[in-house]
Structures are given as structure tokens and as C-alpha cells.
Design an enzyme around this catalytic site. Structure first.
Site, short mmCIF file in Angstrom:
data_model
loop_
_atom_site.label_atom_id
_atom_site.label_comp_id
_atom_site.label_asym_id
_atom_site.label_seq_id
_atom_site.Cartn_x
_atom_site.Cartn_y
_atom_site.Cartn_z
N ASP A 1 0.82 -1.22 0.00
CA ASP A 1 0.00 0.00 0.00
C ASP A 1 0.85 1.26 0.00
O ASP A 1 2.01 1.25 0.40
CB ASP A 1 -0.98 0.02 1.18
CG ASP A 1 -0.28 -0.02 2.54
OD1 ASP A 1 0.69 -0.80 2.69
OD2 ASP A 1 -0.70 0.72 3.46
N GLU B 1 -0.01 -1.38 5.63
CA GLU B 1 1.05 -0.98 6.55
C GLU B 1 0.90 0.47 6.97
O GLU B 1 1.14 0.83 8.13
CB GLU B 1 2.42 -1.19 5.89
CG GLU B 1 3.62 -0.97 6.82
CD GLU B 1 4.13 0.47 6.84
OE1 GLU B 1 4.97 0.78 7.69
OE2 GLU B 1 3.68 1.29 6.01
#
Length: 386
Positions: free
Chosen positions: A75, A137
Site C-alpha cells: 500500500d 502498513e
């Protein structure tokens, strides 16, 4: 194809996936799975409960414990309201730099690791190499926490982990933890001309923030004498205070977003215990004296352990040898490393690019950094046949 050219082409493909944490990462994960399977990897895809996000875990080499894990998050942070000079999801190469969202944080490392997979497959006869690419994350290490649970249940798992966050290829053996919370205040709305008849959620939130500021100062005195971090104490930051609708309305709702970065586990307990007592013995009795329905609810966004420097660290020894480093340091930002350390792995953080470029418009990764990363991974491949 030249490894650098191959990795750059792959990075261009990865940047084109707009994997902002609020959106799905499935297309990118499936793309990486195909690339790794083509190299002979055994690939697992673990979806989140909603089915729109996934972690990828893959293995090349023998089915045995003691492998080396290469880890990165899929991400990226949003680009909204940032002043980019190019399309953030269309990588541009200019003046020895690769521009695009996620180039350094941290799709560059992922691209390098996957580009090296065929070479790992040729050499991993004695020790396996694993790939872990996670979701979310940037919003609390949610994917890595789920993956850690999967790995914890297995008898066979890696013993070494290299987290490829951008460190300018420096070897990092420690960082603080990161705990993120949203605190929701429910008061009682009313007319602003009679404030005593309502419960002003914003004002109680302000009192809470004042307590956070006080705790932040008290934490400075708790800094360990030999703390390797800068600053050496646990920090607290209030990121947002949201509430209210108009000048003349007593706000009935408010929210505080705040974070804490502990240097030692006891500090987190110290802060949370103090805040719980403050709410239960001070704020809530005052609020409920006016409105019994008033409340304060803390939502845990994420509580991620730090990476603790340890004397014996195989990961540090391997990566120092591969990079030629003569020491290891610490960083102030958080990573998923502590989650893997908690599973008993030896862990370091080492990856291409600078954290100074992360999260900014015109994020970039220098080609020289990518070249250094590939050199490290090439050397790592030579260790897999032992």
C-alpha cells in the site's frame, strides 16, 4: 535483460497500481503472484475478512525452517491535495531518478526482490528465500499483523527477515514502536447561550489533549539511559481534533486522533493506565453529572511493536556483509519489523531510497539506490546454496 532495466520496468508496472490504503491491493498482489509463480515460487494469497485486500507469502527453495524473508508493504499513502508535477501513478524517469507514488516507499524494494526471483530459484538449494508483501502498513500494519498470526501457527518459518523500507541502504537494527488511537467523545448538544445545560464534547476533548501534552513531558524523564533513539524518549503526537458544527451550538461529538511511539514497552502501559484513570475519575463523572449517556470510547487503530536492537542478530551480520557496512543504526519511523522479531526472527531494515522522499509529492527513487539494492540481493542469492 539487464537486472536494473528489468527491475525498473517491473517498478513501472507496480507504480501503475493505485494501491492507496483506502483502496484494494488485489490486482497488484495477483500480478506479483503470477511473476513469482513463473519463477517457480510456491505462492499463497491470504485475503482480509472483507475480501478486498490481501497478503502474499511465497517461497523459493527447500521446504525447511531457517529461510530468509524479504518483506515489503504493497500500500501507498494518498496523493490527494498534493502538488505533483507528473501523474503519480505513471512512473517517470528523469535525471537518474524514478518518480511516482511508492517508488521508494516501498515498491522499489518489492520490484528488486521479485526481479531477482529467477536467480534465487537457481541458487536456493540449501536455504529457502521467502517473500512477504502485505496490505495496510500505512494505516497500522494490519496486513503484517494478520500474516504474523499465520506464520506463528506454522512449525516451518523463516529465521531471518529483511524489511526493505527506504534507509538509503543503511542497515537499521532498531526503531520505536507505533501506537495509533482515535478517541471518541459523546456529549450533549444544546444552545450555545446555555453551556452548563449541555456537555461540550470539544471542551472535554481539549482537556484530554492537555493530558497528552503533560504525559509527553513526563515521558522525557523516563528515557532509558542508553536509549539509541532520537529523541531518546517515547513521544506523543496529537494529529487531529475534530468536532463542532457552529459557533452557537454546544458540540455533542468530538474525536481526537493521536499516536505514541514507545522506546520501551512499559511506557505504553504507563500512558494508557494514566489516561484510563483520568477519564474514569475526572472527565466522565463531570460529563455524566449532566448527561448519563455521555461517554469516551478509545478506538485502537494499531499497536505495532518496535524493533529492539539485540546483541546476536544474524540478519544484521548478513546484510552488513552484503552491503559492506561497518555498523548498524536506528531510525525514528516505524515498520513491520517488530512483528517479525516477535516471531523469533532476527530482523533488520534495509532498502533503497530515502524516507525524506516518502509521502511527499514527486516522490522518487534514485537509480543508484536501486542498483545498490540489486547488488545486495545478488549477493544474498549466493548464500542460498549453503
Amino acid at each position: 535483460m539487464d537486472p536494473l532495466a528489468e527491475t525498473t520496468a517491473l517498478l513501472r508496472d507496480l507504480v501503475a497500481f493505485p494501491t492507496v490504503s483506502s483502496d484494494s491491493n488485489l490486482a497488484m498482489i495477483e500480478f506479483l503472484a503470477e511473476r513469482l509463480m513463473a519463477a517457480g515460487a510456491r505462492v499463497e494469497i491470504h485475503r482480509d475478512p472483507g475480501g478486498t485486500k490481501a497478503n502474499l507469502f511465497a517461497t523459493i527453495g527447500p521446504e525447511r525452517a531457517g529461510g530468509i524473508l524479504l518483506s515489503g508493504h504493497s500500500d501507498v499513502v494518498p496523493v490527494a491535495d498534493q502538488d505533483w508535477t507528473t501523474d503519480p501513478f505513471a512512473m517517470v524517469e528523469r535525471d537518474g531518478r524514478l518518480y511516482g507514488r511508492g517508488t521508494c516507499d516501498m515498491k522499489g524494494f518489492i520490484a528488486a526482490a521479485v526481479a531477482m526471483a529467477p536467480r534465487f530459484a537457481e541458487r536456493a538449494t540449501g536455504r529457502p528465500v521467502h517473500f512477504a508483501f502485505t496490505h495496510d502498513e500505512e494505516v497500522g500494519c494490519l496486513g503484517a499483523q494478520a500474516l504474523a498470526g499465520v506464520l506463528a501457527a506454522r512449525a516451518i518459518r523463516p529465521s531471518v527477515a529483511i524489511i526493505g523500507e527506504p534507509t538509503l541502504m543503511r542497515v537499521i537494527e532498531g526503531h520505536k514502536g507505533c501506537c495509533e488511537y482515535s478517541v471518541h467523545f459523546t456529549g450533549l448538544e444544546g444552545h450555545g447561550s446555555a453551556p452548563d445545560r449541555g456537555v461540550n464534547a470539544v471542551e472535554y476533548a481539549v482537556r484530554y489533549v492537555a493530558r497528552l501534552v503533560d504525559l509527553g513531558e513526563r515521558l522525557k524523564a523516563r528515557a532509558p539511559a542508553a536509549s539509541p533513539f532520537d529523541p531518546p524518549w517515547t513521544t506523543i503526537n496529537t494529529g487531529a481534533l475534530i468536532g463542532g458544527v457552529a459557533h452557537n451550538v454546544i458540540p455533542g461529538k468530538a474525536r481526537i486522533d493521536w499516536e505514541m511511539r514507545p522506546v520501551q514497552p512499559g511506557d505504553a502501559d504507563f500512558v494508557k493506565t494514566d489516561l484510563k484513570r483520568f477519564c474514569e475519575e475526572d472527565l466522565l463523572p463531570r460529563m455524566r453529572a449532566v448527561s448519563p449517556a455521555a461517554d469516551i470510547v478509545t478506538e485502537v487503530i494499531g499497536e505495532v511493536a518496535g524493533l529492539i536492537p539485540v546483541p546476536e542478530n544474524e540478519a544484521k551480520a548478513i546484510v552488513m556483509a552484503l552491503t559492506g557496512a561497518n555498523g548498524a543504526g536506528t531510525v525514528p519511523f516505524g515498520t513491520e519489523a517488530g512483528l517479525f522479531q516477535a516471531l523469533g526472527m532476527s530482523v533488520v531494515v534495509c532498502g533503497p531510497g530515502s524516507i525524506e522522499q516518502a509521502h511527499k509529492p514527486d516522490e522518487f527513487l534514485a537509480l543508484d539506490q536501486l542498483r545498490q539494492c540489486l547488488t545486495m540481493l545478488e549477493g544474498l542469492g549466493d548464500r542460498l546454496s549453503a
